[in-house]
Write an enzyme that holds these catalytic residues in place. Structure first.
Site, PDB file in Angstrom:
ATOM      1  N   HIS A 141      43.254 -79.704 -28.561  1.00 23.11           N
ATOM      2  CA  HIS A 141      42.870 -78.361 -28.971  1.00 23.11           C
ATOM      3  C   HIS A 141      41.359 -78.262 -29.166  1.00 23.11           C
ATOM      4  CE1 HIS A 141      47.193 -77.988 -29.893  1.00 23.11           C
ATOM      5  NE2 HIS A 141      47.006 -76.697 -29.739  1.00 23.11           N
ATOM      6  N   LYS A 145      39.986 -76.059 -34.560  1.00 27.67           N
ATOM      7  CA  LYS A 145      41.344 -76.146 -35.123  1.00 27.67           C
ATOM      8  C   LYS A 145      41.324 -77.054 -36.347  1.00 27.67           C
ATOM      9  CE  LYS A 145      46.186 -77.016 -33.880  1.00 27.67           C
ATOM     10  NZ  LYS A 145      46.640 -75.717 -34.427  1.00 27.67           N
TER      11      LYS A 145
END
Length: 251
Positions: A141, A145
């Protein structure tokens, strides 16, 4: 016409949800909840207490810290909720299931239809391959995040673990270990960098062969589209927990 409220309306995902709803004639965003009003085509409120009484459903892309208020409002007002926020603790997940005894709640770790499909495929692969293959999950990600591993990685691990009767242990970090990999283990690894929207690989590593089931999202719009689909589905349903398998037949 379904009247929806977005919790976390001024965040990136909230804006994506609003855009998806705008192109859907069956749902309309009538209000949003956010601490910061950055401007929108619908009114933004700072509290659940200010939500219009005629709301049909809440779509939540906010923060786990708001869960108590969200569930309290949903149960009190009997308003269905689509919970798409990630990073919940085990205790909070129990709260969600408890609230679902009184009101319909759509809850999944990932709103993408594609991700839910690979989850189903991972279960089938585990059932066919059995314990002769080692299972490793890699999730990637963007560098903004906060939670790790991703909720989707946990969802995939749980799906595989279910096949083995929940007997598998999750291993998140092996750097301090000096031993062979045990059979009753699912390795879960997180990568954070750049603007990666979301990539997940479920690796089944056996003797002289490797099977990998992969999903890659190139835009967060896929999650928003799934949330809107879920909101339209859950309105009018009886109390209980619903997820993508409730909508799509993967089994």
């Amino acid at each position: 016409m379904i009247k929806a409220v977005i919790c976390g309306a001024c965040g990136k995902m909230g804006r994506f949800v609003a855009d998806c709803a705008e192109s859907d004639e069956n749902i309309k965003i009538i209000a949003g909840i956010d601490k910061i009003n950055s401007g929108s085509d619908f009114p933004i409120f700072g509290s659940f207490n200010d939500i219009p009484a005629d709301a049909d459903v809440i779509i939540d892309f906010s923060n786990p810290a708001l869960l108590d208020d969200l569930l309290e409002f949903a149960v009190k007002k009997k308003v269905p909720a689509v919970i798409a926020t990630t990073g919940y603790s085990d205790a909070q997940i129990k709260q969600i299931h408890k609230a679902a005894e009184s009101v319909p709640i759509f809850f999944t770790f990932n709103m993408s239809v594609g991700v839910n499909l690979i989850c189903s495929l991972a279960k089938k692969a585990a059932a066919v391959l059995g314990d002769s293959f080692d299972v490793e999950i890699i999730e990637k990600h963007h560098n903004q995040k906060i939670d790790a591993p991703s909720g989707t990685a946990i969802m995939l691990a749980n799906a595989v673990n279910e096949v083995f009767g929940d007997t598998m242990n999750y291993e998140y970090d092996r750097h301090s270990k000096r031993c062979k990999r045990p059979k009753n283990e699912i390795g879960i690894h997180s990568v954070r960098g750049g603007t990666i929207v979301g990539e997940h690989d479920v690796i089944f590593a056996g003797r002289d062969e490797v099977i990998t089931i992969s999903h890659s999202a190139t835009s967060k719009e896929v999650f928003a589209a799934g949330a809107v689909k879920a909101a339209k589905f859950i309105v009018g349903k009886s109390a209980g927990i619903y997820d993508m398998n409730s909508i799509m037949s993967f089994n």
